[in-house]
Enzyme design. Structure first.
Site, PDB file in Angstrom:
ATOM      1  N   ARG A 489       0.710  -1.205   0.014  1.00 37.83           N
ATOM      2  CA  ARG A 489       0.016  -0.093   0.200  1.00 37.83           C
ATOM      3  C   ARG A 489       0.869   1.213   0.068  1.00 37.83           C
ATOM      4  O   ARG A 489       1.867   1.246   0.702  1.00 37.83           O
ATOM      5  CB  ARG A 489      -0.996  -0.265   1.210  1.00 37.83           C
ATOM      6  CG  ARG A 489      -1.704   1.191   1.337  1.00 37.83           C
ATOM      7  CD  ARG A 489      -2.781   1.087   2.504  1.00 37.83           C
ATOM      8  NE  ARG A 489      -3.806  -0.036   1.922  1.00 37.83           N
ATOM      9  CZ  ARG A 489      -4.813   0.265   1.247  1.00 37.83           C
ATOM     10  NH1 ARG A 489      -5.035   1.530   1.002  1.00 37.83           N
ATOM     11  NH2 ARG A 489      -5.656  -0.642   1.091  1.00 37.83           N
ATOM     12  N   GLY A 490       0.327   2.245  -0.864  1.00 31.42           N
ATOM     13  CA  GLY A 490       1.339   3.510  -0.824  1.00 31.42           C
ATOM     14  C   GLY A 490       0.267   4.729  -1.047  1.00 31.42           C
ATOM     15  O   GLY A 490      -0.759   4.509  -0.548  1.00 31.42           O
ATOM     16  N   GLY A 493      -2.540   4.268  -3.643  1.00 22.04           N
ATOM     17  CA  GLY A 493      -3.312   3.300  -3.518  1.00 22.04           C
ATOM     18  C   GLY A 493      -2.870   1.792  -3.106  1.00 22.04           C
ATOM     19  O   GLY A 493      -1.504   1.700  -2.649  1.00 22.04           O
ATOM     20  N   VAL A 495      -2.012  -2.460  -3.690  1.00 18.95           N
ATOM     21  CA  VAL A 495      -1.495  -3.268  -4.409  1.00 18.95           C
ATOM     22  C   VAL A 495      -1.862  -4.587  -4.073  1.00 18.95           C
ATOM     23  O   VAL A 495      -1.641  -5.301  -3.135  1.00 18.95           O
ATOM     24  CB  VAL A 495       0.244  -3.312  -4.776  1.00 18.95           C
ATOM     25  CG1 VAL A 495       0.503  -4.247  -5.895  1.00 18.95           C
ATOM     26  CG2 VAL A 495       0.465  -1.730  -4.970  1.00 18.95           C
ATOM     27  N   LYS A 509      -2.207  -2.743  -8.962  1.00 18.93           N
ATOM     28  CA  LYS A 509      -2.247  -1.559  -8.410  1.00 18.93           C
ATOM     29  C   LYS A 509      -3.491  -0.755  -8.604  1.00 18.93           C
ATOM     30  O   LYS A 509      -3.702  -0.258  -9.754  1.00 18.93           O
ATOM     31  CB  LYS A 509      -0.942  -0.460  -8.650  1.00 18.93           C
ATOM     32  CG  LYS A 509      -0.947   0.736  -7.705  1.00 18.93           C
ATOM     33  CD  LYS A 509       0.255   1.594  -8.170  1.00 18.93           C
ATOM     34  CE  LYS A 509       0.366   2.739  -7.259  1.00 18.93           C
ATOM     35  NZ  LYS A 509       1.599   3.463  -7.742  1.00 18.93           N
ATOM     36  N   ASP A 601      10.499   9.919  -5.302  1.00 17.01           N
ATOM     37  CA  ASP A 601      10.115   9.289  -3.964  1.00 17.01           C
ATOM     38  C   ASP A 601      10.998   7.946  -4.029  1.00 17.01           C
ATOM     39  O   ASP A 601      10.454   6.860  -3.750  1.00 17.01           O
ATOM     40  CB  ASP A 601       8.664   9.096  -4.049  1.00 17.01           C
ATOM     41  CG  ASP A 601       8.114   8.583  -2.989  1.00 17.01           C
ATOM     42  OD1 ASP A 601       8.643   9.096  -1.846  1.00 17.01           O
ATOM     43  OD2 ASP A 601       7.060   7.805  -3.041  1.00 17.01           O
TER      44      ASP A 601
END
Length: 770
Positions: A489-490, A493, A495, A509, A601
């Protein structure tokens, strides 16, 4: 042209720029109608007009540079239709520059007037759009007079597109429901200026910037506001001698206001043009112009018992609600519309954020569009007496084609006693014609194949993810068993693990609905689509269906580096290889791929490990395409990244370059070696007392400096390495890895190495040299 001279419409006289690219003269815009214009010499594409709304006669009209310094355009030698209203006591000269700018200047070199200050529908490279200028579209493809669309700076200092119709006007770009920062813009800019450069970079003072998909190529370019309301950047393709779209503002043309006029619906199919259709019960006002819209074939009664509603699925009319009624039942919404004589329809939608049904009754049916991706329905108010006759008309909006039934062709019978010579000539002509058709078809196929093989990337604007498989939402839901097995999770959203129909295991994703704007989706898809490297994640496909946005990646058996750092599966050799592979992937992004890409990132969660623990950099949703020739002038509308991994440039609002990724990479390497998290910080013990939180970088540097100032039997490397790791592989190589990481996290970005330099240092170390 010097003062006292003129260009006559009856003579083929034109001004030509020194480089021959541009011409200026009288341009035919209709039957015996001419405008004084500037155009590209090779394609006769008009970029500026003096009298677009008042053409002149084809006889005795002329453009004169008077002795007092004024330029006059006269119609038929009698009426002045346009003038610069300039005055000069000294001699003046009118010349067409290589940039396409028509300039009037005096002997002292002072510019009295220039066409760049009065654009029509086109901006050329180096031509500024300012607070005092605007682009106005043409009326149609063949009508060059002023149309209904404008590009200008609004009162909030934002570069905007406006539909300025005969009855109503509204801004439709950027999306009117977004505030400036949500649209990636800033209203704090008094300069109000935008410029396109010759390489294909457009920069606006409100932080709106873009680059053409052929950025860097030295080709002719023009930014034109089309009669359809879309702003598009065109590049001249010399090989095919044609203009191709290399960028456009709006990907879904039916969202442009006024696309089809009132009481009509716009529909669009990728690969074809948009289509307009009158609503059931309505007919076209002007059979030759959709901008006039449609008018009702009936009279609506105020008696609510005489009206009925027809469902139009996946349709919307933006704006002109006479009220908003949240948490209304369907019957309540019907009653609201029935009680208002001027209510023409209502929209009834379910909002997931509030878990309620909302009612939007409408007095005007403008900006209508139909799309299978749109989640929403319109209920059209119609008279009961004619309802049944309109229902069949509504079926066209379902876009279902049928081949049932057979249409019998009309036959014409002729006398069989035809002259033999005539019959022979007819058969001969048919044979030759058939042979020509076959030859033309073969040549056409060869041309198509040649074009595809020589320049598939030059076919107009880039449509995101055309090179991947497009999955349906149902397919991916099936593959993930209803999105049950979450593997990550990021920020954008979650995965999920899934098994595709061809038995391949995939990571799927699913972007958050609250954050799933098309900019995020298309950024990741289009960027990854251009990348190909063994240390970058491979994407297999995508899904864009209604509110759903999903990306399909290769599945990485061992998950993220963050997950593995907390276990003991990574020995020192594997960690060195992970550091080297990650550096290679980032170096490719910065210096080797077709576009300069910043990841923005870099962190352990975005470095994935395959079955052999080989690293692959993932998650490019926050990345930023960069200017090849001017990395120091990059502009970001907001901070990007994750706290703890972000370079100082973000905090101090300094120019953002590839060195921000270098800094983040250095933090990741320090975390790998020390086993400590930069976000959690490092606790230090002084005289048996726990001191306050210390940054990971500071702690490592202090450990290195202590060795130089104190006598100790152990190396500073032994003091900082992860104590849970045993069986040191090569202390010398671990030391070099840390020293490289410390170079990467220097406060001054210029003191940091590039990622390609990092790769060289680590490869040098791997080969045994210290």
């Amino acid at each position: 042209m010097s003062r006292g001279t003129s260009l006559s419409i009856e003579k083929p006289e034109v001004l030509i720029s020194p480089n021959g690219v541009f011409s200026a003269g009288f341009y035919s815009v209709g039957d015996n109608a001419f405008c004084f214009a500037i155009w590209f010499s090779n394609s006769r594409t008009v970029v500026w007009m003096a009298n677009r709304d008042q053409p002149v006669n084809g006889k005795r009209s002329k453009l004169s540079l008077q002795k007092n310094g004024n330029i006059l355009l006269t119609d038929a030698g009698k009426f002045t239709v346009w003038a610069t209203n300039t005055v000069s006591l000294s001699s003046v000269q009118l010349s067409l520059h290589n940039t396409g700018n028509l300039v009037l200047r005096n002997l002292e070199g002072v510019i009295l007037w220039e066409s760049f200050d009065f654009p029509t529908d086109t901006l050329l490279p180096k031509q500024p759009l300012t607070r005092n200028t605007k682009l106005v579209s043409s009326r149609s493809h063949t009508n060059y007079s002023s149309g209904f669309y404008e590009l200008f700076y609004d009162n909030d200092n934002l570069l905007s597109l406006l539909f300025n119709g005969p009855d109503v006007s509204s801004i439709y770009w950027p999306d009117p429901w977004l505030v400036s920062w949500e649209a990636g813009r800033t209203s704090y800019n008094n300069s109000r200026i935008a410029v396109l450069n010759s390489l294909g970079n457009f920069s606006s003072s409100d932080d709106f910037n873009f680059m053409s998909n052929d950025y860097g190529a030295m080709v002719h370019r023009r930014l034109t506001l089309g009669y359809d309301g879309n702003i598009q950047l065109y590049s001249w393709e010399e090989e095919r001698q044609t203009w191709v779209v290399s960028w456009q503002a709006i990907q879904r043309p039916c969202t442009i206001h006024g696309a089809c006029g009132a009481n009509s619906l716009c529909s669009y199919v990728i690969g074809s043009s948009r289509k307009c259709s009158c609503l059931p019960g309505y007919k076209m006002k002007n059979s030759t112009d959709w901008s006039y819209g449609c008018e009702p074939e009936f009279d609506i009664s105020c008696n609510k018992n005489e009206s009925k509603f027809l469902l139009l699925s996946h349709a919307d009319f933006y704006g002109y609600d006479f009220g908003f009624f949240p948490n209304y039942t369907f019957d309540q919404c019907i009653n609201v519309c029935l009680q208002a004589c001027d209510c023409k329809a209502f929209q009834y939608n379910f909002h997931e954020d509030t878990s309620s049904w909302n009612c939007y009754p409408k007095t005007l049916l403008l900006n209508g569009y139909h799309s299978s991706y749109f989640i929403g329905d319109i209920y059209l108010k119609l008279p009961k007496s004619k309802y049944d006759s309109y229902v069949n008309h509504a079926e066209q909006f379902s876009l279902v084609c049928s081949n049932k039934g057979t249409i019998e062709l009309a036959r014409t019978y002729v006398d069989s006693r035809v002259n033999g010579t005539v019959k022979f000539m007819l058969w001969f002509a048919c044979g030759v014609g058939g042979l020509e058709v076959i030859c033309i078809f073969v040549v056409w196929c060869l041309l198509i194949r040649t074009r595809k093989s020589s320049g598939a990337d030059k076919q107009g604007y880039v449509i995101a993810a055309t090179g991947f498989k497009k999955f349906t939402y149902a397919e991916l839901k099936r593959a993930t068993k209803g999105f049950t097995e979450e593997i990550g999770r990021g920020a954008w959203g979650a995965v999920y693990k899934g098994v595709l129909s061809d038995k391949r295991v995939a990571a799927i994703k699913r972007l958050n609905e609250a954050n799933q704007g098309e900019d995020v989706f298309l950024a990741e898809v289009s960027i990854i689509g251009r990348l190909n490297h063994m240390n970058l994640i491979d994407m297999w496909g995508y899904c864009v269906e209604g509110k759903h946005r999903l990306l399909v990646y290769e599945y990485m058996e061992h998950g993220s580096l963050a997950k593995n750092l907390s276990s003991n599966v990574l020995d020192w050799r594997k960690m060195f290889e992970i550091a080297l592979g990650t550096a290679k992937g980032l170096a490719y992004l910065h210096e080797e791929c077709l576009e300069w890409v910043l990841h923005c990132d870099v962190k352990p969660q975005n470095i994935l490990l395959d079955s052999n623990y080989h690293p692959k950099v993932a998650d490019f949703g926050l990345s930023k395409l960069q200017d090849r020739g001017d990395l120091n002038n990059s502009s970001f509308s907001r901070m990007r990244g994750t706290r703890g991994y972000m370079a100082p440039e973000w905090v101090f609002n300094l120019p953002i370059t590839s060195k921000v990724d270098v800094y983040s990479y250095g933090i990741v390497v320090l975390e790998m070696v020390t086993g400590k998290s930069t976000i959690m910080g490092v606790h230090t013990i002084v005289a048996g007392v726990e001191a306050e939180h210390t940054r990971l970088v500071t702690w490592v540097r202090e450990a290195k400096n202590r060795e130089a100032t104190t006598t100790t039997t152990t190396s500073w490397i032994e003091d900082i390495i992860d104590p849970t790791k045993e069986d040191i592989w090569d202390m010398g190589k671990v030391k070099i890895l840390v020293e490289v990481a410390l170079q990467c996290v220097e406060e001054d970005k210029d003191a940091r190495p590039t990622m390609s330099q990092v790769v060289k240092m680590l490869v040098h170390c791997e080969n045994g040299s210290t």
